[in-house]
Design a protein around this motif. Structure first.
Motif, PDB file in Angstrom:
ATOM      1  N   ALA A  49       0.829  -1.201   0.000  1.00 25.20           N
ATOM      2  CA  ALA A  49       0.000   0.000   0.000  1.00 25.20           C
ATOM      3  C   ALA A  49       0.867   1.255   0.000  1.00 25.20           C
ATOM      4  O   ALA A  49       0.575   2.219  -0.709  1.00 25.20           O
ATOM      5  N   LEU A  73       1.251   4.387  -2.862  1.00 26.12           N
ATOM      6  CA  LEU A  73       1.140   5.836  -2.650  1.00 26.12           C
ATOM      7  C   LEU A  73       2.384   6.570  -3.122  1.00 26.12           C
ATOM      8  O   LEU A  73       2.360   7.768  -3.355  1.00 26.12           O
ATOM      9  N   PHE A  89      -4.012   6.626  -9.256  1.00 29.09           N
ATOM     10  CA  PHE A  89      -4.351   5.192  -9.292  1.00 29.09           C
ATOM     11  C   PHE A  89      -3.781   4.451  -8.099  1.00 29.09           C
ATOM     12  O   PHE A  89      -4.461   3.690  -7.434  1.00 29.09           O
ATOM     13  N   GLY A  91      -2.819   5.579  -5.234  1.00 30.58           N
ATOM     14  CA  GLY A  91      -3.467   5.988  -4.001  1.00 30.58           C
ATOM     15  C   GLY A  91      -4.816   5.316  -3.844  1.00 30.58           C
ATOM     16  O   GLY A  91      -5.161   4.827  -2.773  1.00 30.58           O
ATOM     17  N   MET A  92      -5.539   5.230  -4.968  1.00 33.85           N
ATOM     18  CA  MET A  92      -6.861   4.606  -4.920  1.00 33.85           C
ATOM     19  C   MET A  92      -6.740   3.139  -4.528  1.00 33.85           C
ATOM     20  O   MET A  92      -7.478   2.651  -3.671  1.00 33.85           O
ATOM     21  N   SER A 122      -4.309   1.688  -2.881  1.00 32.37           N
ATOM     22  CA  SER A 122      -3.886   1.553  -1.480  1.00 32.37           C
ATOM     23  C   SER A 122      -5.055   1.778  -0.555  1.00 32.37           C
ATOM     24  O   SER A 122      -5.263   1.020   0.396  1.00 32.37           O
ATOM     25  N   SER A 123      -5.802   2.828  -0.850  1.00 37.52           N
ATOM     26  CA  SER A 123      -6.919   3.159   0.013  1.00 37.52           C
ATOM     27  C   SER A 123      -7.930   2.017   0.052  1.00 37.52           C
ATOM     28  O   SER A 123      -8.363   1.583   1.122  1.00 37.52           O
ATOM     29  N   MET A 181      -6.411  -1.229   1.794  1.00 34.40           N
ATOM     30  CA  MET A 181      -6.324  -1.168   3.256  1.00 34.40           C
ATOM     31  C   MET A 181      -7.714  -1.168   3.876  1.00 34.40           C
ATOM     32  O   MET A 181      -7.916  -1.745   4.943  1.00 34.40           O
TER      33      MET A 181
END
Lengths: 313, 648
Positions: free
Chosen positions: A115, A119, A125, A127-128, A130-131, A134
């Protein structure tokens, strides 16, 4: 550290490393047949990995050491994990390796860094991915813990080696409640490896992306390492499920012949499971992101039910 | 042996006292340096002291000091207090080294000296609370601890925000003390002594002391629903003090509660259920609120609530397993709670110190405005990473070791015979696991958004690495975090606990070995064919990428906020002023949509309003006329005489 474990430490990771990519391909093949296509060759994943290994790695200028560190860490973590799950024979446990909670948290370590790697490049992409990853992991975690606790409840141990030493040698699961746990374990396998209905491994569309998005910025040998780690993770989770529901043939002795039979049988059983996963994946549709917790609750229910039956019976 | 131990303790106390007095007498940079040097020395002495007590199991009692007739004041140390002294001694070095540089950023010369003096006093008070041999000393130093930290929270007293934080903290800490007084007095009535234990009474008689001490220590430790002061006080205090408050002071409350619990021979099952429920709820709410938070220090404060919840989960398990007669599991949970206290002290002080450096370098506490620090502040980011990995409880760090103990206790609860209890434990276990996973998501967000990718603001782009003391300071707890995790098995057995525990040293060694092997293998095999290249990666055709296109902190936690949306309730508030009486012409007004501060608005404010109303009524009695005061005194004498039976 005893000799049986040393031998295990040499053979088991090697076996997992060599066999794991095959099942990525096998599932793809099954899905292709289900769609009236022929699909890639069974060894395609190996060729892909080899090709990626020879390619140069391209890094985004905004990325840092985190992105370079993650692939190596992930594969090392999964290789350590492969010491936890007996695939070809069950050794005498040593040094607490095989502890089911440590196994769970090694997977968490891998996810944490994947993750962060997502970032790191600074693209939307990553970040999306990873978000989402998680968030979904947070919701599946209680289910995983309770399922593993259910295993510990039924098999009265925290150590995977001790657990499977108990089930080894039996043809079918030693307790009917293990069948219930297996349903949870199957769902966990689907979720953790990012398969339908959670995530679609075959596409790179923004709507479906979870796992793919995090490694979108990774290239070359780094991508190869991550893909290999992913395959290993799938193989190890398959191993836990197989040893729970169909332990037949798993050897507890160190004997060349028995280990060979055990390994061969495992390959067959994993093949069967891969076919089931492929068919399952072909028959379900991708779920909306916020509907997924409901899917996990199903797994949670079966594990909790297992514990309750064990307690009240 | 005893003389050695006495020398160590008195030496540490003397160092801290002079560290408090010196900066008050002389105003200079060197004095402040000396003061922090003295606290560093005291922590080394305490480290030796606590280590010796834990290792040898000797329980030194120091000669009593007559305080008031009938009230003695004694110092004593046993294994429990030694464990918590070890915790203080582990956190203080990092904070002292850090403060040498950090305190110089304060505005006025007086402010700097006061901070140095009060920090020493604060450490001294916490040490004395843990060392106190009876309730009198405990309460006296408890108050000194609260007041010195209150003054530190108020260090920037001219700002409105700090004033509010200070006031809130003041009220809450007094509530805590009031409940402690109630608890200790009811214990005194029962036993007739100010000693802590052993308490061999029927559990029913201990209900009142238990409940009041639970509330008293719970407020101070920051248990839900008494947690609201933490997110105000921690951001207001200087970062080095937040590290001490969150790292150590909350644990002193845990210590007090354990001191009471361990002296009871017959706790009841419902106590354990209550503690475990409060612990689980704190852990869950703490992390859920933290996920929504965008202020770096407030986020860390919420995460402290979570960790205190985990510690109380361990204590609750200890009571439950103890009542059920499962000695090994009870021990496992108790050691887990203590070990997690120790670990949390380390990684939370590390994180607060790093946050202090980040705030100092960038001048903002907003996570949304940070980013890219991994390049401009590489050393701080690396330390921050160690803290994040530890607090996310990932192997092989110490944060994982503590939670592993609790998980082991949970997983073996198949030994519990009561089915209803098992159901309760499964629920607690799943909430515990959920907390752990949410914490991992939280720290991916915190580290990922603050340190990785592109800087999100000018302030963050211009950030520079902090000076050496502010790097060495956090490096100390960082080293402890890693070593404490790797050697957890060895440390636990050194401290004398025989616990079945996986060898994390072996695990760490294997991880490192495989990593190195892979790295060497791939680097040597593929060097000629594939050099790596730095180039723009695929951006969907957008020619330039601006920082505002990156994933933001709020965006990152959005899915979880959606999933837990029932917890975050929003409230629409509108205020308007009117020009005319009929309220038809609006002069000005505002409307805001914000999160409901649930506990504040439904739990604290109604009683506060009631008290305010009552006070207004009572204040009428104070009319400034001497004759009415004489009348009050006269009436009071009559009432007292009747009440005490003087007329009979």
């Amino acid at each position: 550290m005893n000799t049986s474990f040393l031998l295990f430490a040499l053979l088991n990771p090697l076996f997992a490393l060599l066999a794991a990519p095959l099942y990525m391909a096998l599932i793809r093949k099954v899905k292709a047949y289900a769609q009236w296509r022929k699909g890639p060759r069974l060894f395609q994943v190996y060729y892909d990995l080899k090709k990626l290994m020879q390619k140069e790695a391209v890094y985004s200028p905004t990325s840092s050491w985190v992105m370079r560190f993650t692939p190596y860490l992930n594969l090392s973590t999964l290789l350590v994990c492969s010491l936890f799950v007996p695939l070809i024979f069950v050794p005498e446990p040593a040094g607490g390796l095989g502890n089911i909670i440590v196994f769970l948290y090694l997977l968490a370590l891998e996810r944490f860094f994947t993750a962060l790697g997502g970032l790191d490049a600074g693209s939307a992409f990553g970040g999306m991915g990873s978000s989402r990853s998680m968030s979904l992991a947070a919701v599946i975690e209680p289910t995983m813990v309770v399922s593993f606790a259910a295993l510990a409840f039924v098999l009265k141990s925290l150590n995977l080696h001790r657990m499977f030493a108990l089930t080894a040698g039996t043809v079918l699961p030693i307790s009917p409640t293990l069948v219930l746990v297996s349903i949870s374990l199957f769902i966990i396998l689907i979720v953790e490896t990012g398969r339908l209905p959670v995530d679609n491994p075959a596409t790179h569309l923004e709507l479906t992306m979870i796992n793919e998005a995090m490694i979108l910025e990774q290239t070359g040998k780094n991508l190869a390492l991550l893909e290999l780690a992913h395959a290993l993770k799938q193989f190890l989770l398959m191993g836990i499920l197989i040893n729970t529901i169909l332990p037949v043939g798993l050897s507890t002795e160190i004997d060349a012949g028995k280990i060979a039979v055990s390994a061969l049988l495992f390959l067959l059983k994993a093949g069967l499971l891969a076919v089931i996963i492929g068919l399952f994946e072909s028959s379900v549709a991708k779920m909306r992101l916020f509907r997924l917790p409901a899917f996990y609750v199903m797994a949670f229910f079966f594990s909790a039910l297992t514990i309750l039956i064990e307690v009240f019976a | 042996m005893n003389i050695l131990l006495e020398t160590l303790v008195y030496g540490a106390i003397a160092a801290l006292v002079s560290g408090t007095v010196l900066p008050l007498l002389y105003r200079s940079k060197n004095t402040r340096k000396t003061a922090f040097g003295l606290s560093l020395i005291s922590s080394i002495l305490l480290l030796v002291f606590a280590g010796t007590v834990l290792y040898t199991g000797k329980e030194p009692v120091f000669p009593a000091i007559g305080f008031l007739p009938g009230l003695d004041f004694t110092l004593a140390a046993d294994r429990l207090s030694a464990g918590f002294i070890l915790l203080i001694a582990a956190v203080v070095p990092g904070v002292s080294i850090y403060s040498v540089e950090y305190v110089e950023h304060a505005k006025s010369e007086d402010g700097k000296n006061l901070q140095a003096a009060l920090t020493n006093l604060f450490i001294l008070a916490m040490l004395m609370v843990v060392l106190a041999g009876n309730m009198v000393g405990f309460l006296i130093f408890w108050e000194i601890m609260s007041l010195s930290s209150l003054l530190l929270v108020l260090h920037n007293y001219s700002s409105e925000e700090n004033k509010k934080a200070g006031f809130f903290y003041f009220v809450m800490t007094n509530i805590s003390t009031a409940f402690l007084f109630l608890g200790f007095i009811s214990l005194f009535r029962l036993t007739g002594s100010t000693e802590f234990g052993p308490l061999e009474y029927a559990a029913g008689e201990l209900t009142l002391p238990f409940l009041s001490l639970f509330v008293g220590f719970g407020v101070k430790a920051g248990l839900v629903p008494f947690h609201k002061w933490l997110p105000y006080a921690h951001p207001a205090a200087p970062s080095s003090v937040s590290a001490l408050m969150s790292g150590v002071m909350l644990k002193v409350a845990v210590y007090g509660f354990l001191r009471f619990l361990l002296s009871i021979s017959t706790p009841e099952l419902w106590w354990g259920v209550l503690i475990l429920t409060a612990g689980s709820l704190s852990a869950l709410f703490g992390v859920i609120y933290a996920l929504k938070e965008n202020d770096i220090k407030r986020l860390l404060a919420y995460s402290s609530i979570e960790n205190i919840g985990i510690i109380f989960t361990g204590i609750g398990l200890y009571v439950i397993f103890g009542v059920e007669g499962l000695e090994t599991l009870a021990l496992l949970s108790l050691v887990g709670a203590c070990f997690h206290s120790f670990n949390h002290a380390l990684f939370k002080s590390l994180l607060f110190l790093c946050a202090g450096s980040v705030v100092h370098a960038t001048g903002t506490r907003k996570i949304e405005a940070l980013g890219g620090l991994v390049k401009s502040m590489p050393a701080t980011s690396a330390l921050f990473m160690i803290g994040s990995v530890s607090i996310a409880a990932l192997p092989p760090t110490n944060g994982f070791a503590g939670e592993l103990l609790l998980y082991q206790a949970f997983f073996q609860s198949f030994a519990v015979t009561d089915p209803l209890l098992t159901v309760f434990l499964i629920i607690a276990l799943s909430s515990f696991a959920l907390t752990g996973a949410l914490a991992a998501a939280l720290f991916v967000k915190l580290f990922g958004i603050t340190c990785l990718a592109m800087p999100r603001s000018e302030k963050s782009r211009l950030a520079e690495e902090v000076r050496k003391p502010m790097l060495i300071g956090p490096a100390v707890p960082a080293a402890f975090c890693i070593l404490g995790g790797l050697f957890s098995k060895q440390l636990l057995s050194l401290a004398g606990w025989k616990i079945e525990f996986p060898d994390l040293l072996l695990l760490g060694f294997l991880l490192g070995l495989i990593y190195a092997a892979l790295f060497v293998l791939i680097r040597t095999r593929t060097k000629e064919t594939n050099p790596s290249r730095i180039s723009e990666t695929w951006r969907c055709g957008i020619p330039t990428v601006a920082p505002y296109m990156e994933y933001s902190s709020a965006g990152f936690s959005e899915p979880l906020v959606m999933i837990f949306k029932s917890v975050y309730r929003t409230k629409i508030v509108h205020r308007a002023e009117y020009l005319d009486r009929q309220e038809s012409l609006v002069k000005n007004g505002n409307v805001e949509i914000r999160l409901v501060r649930f506990f504040e608005e439904y739990l604290y404010i109604p009683p506060a309003r009631a008290i305010e109303g009552f006070s207004k009524y009572v204040s009428k009695l104070q009319n400034g006329k001497l004759d009415s005061y004489v009348l009050y005194a006269f009436l009071a004498v009559i009432v007292l005489t009747i009440a005490t039976g003087g007329f009979v």
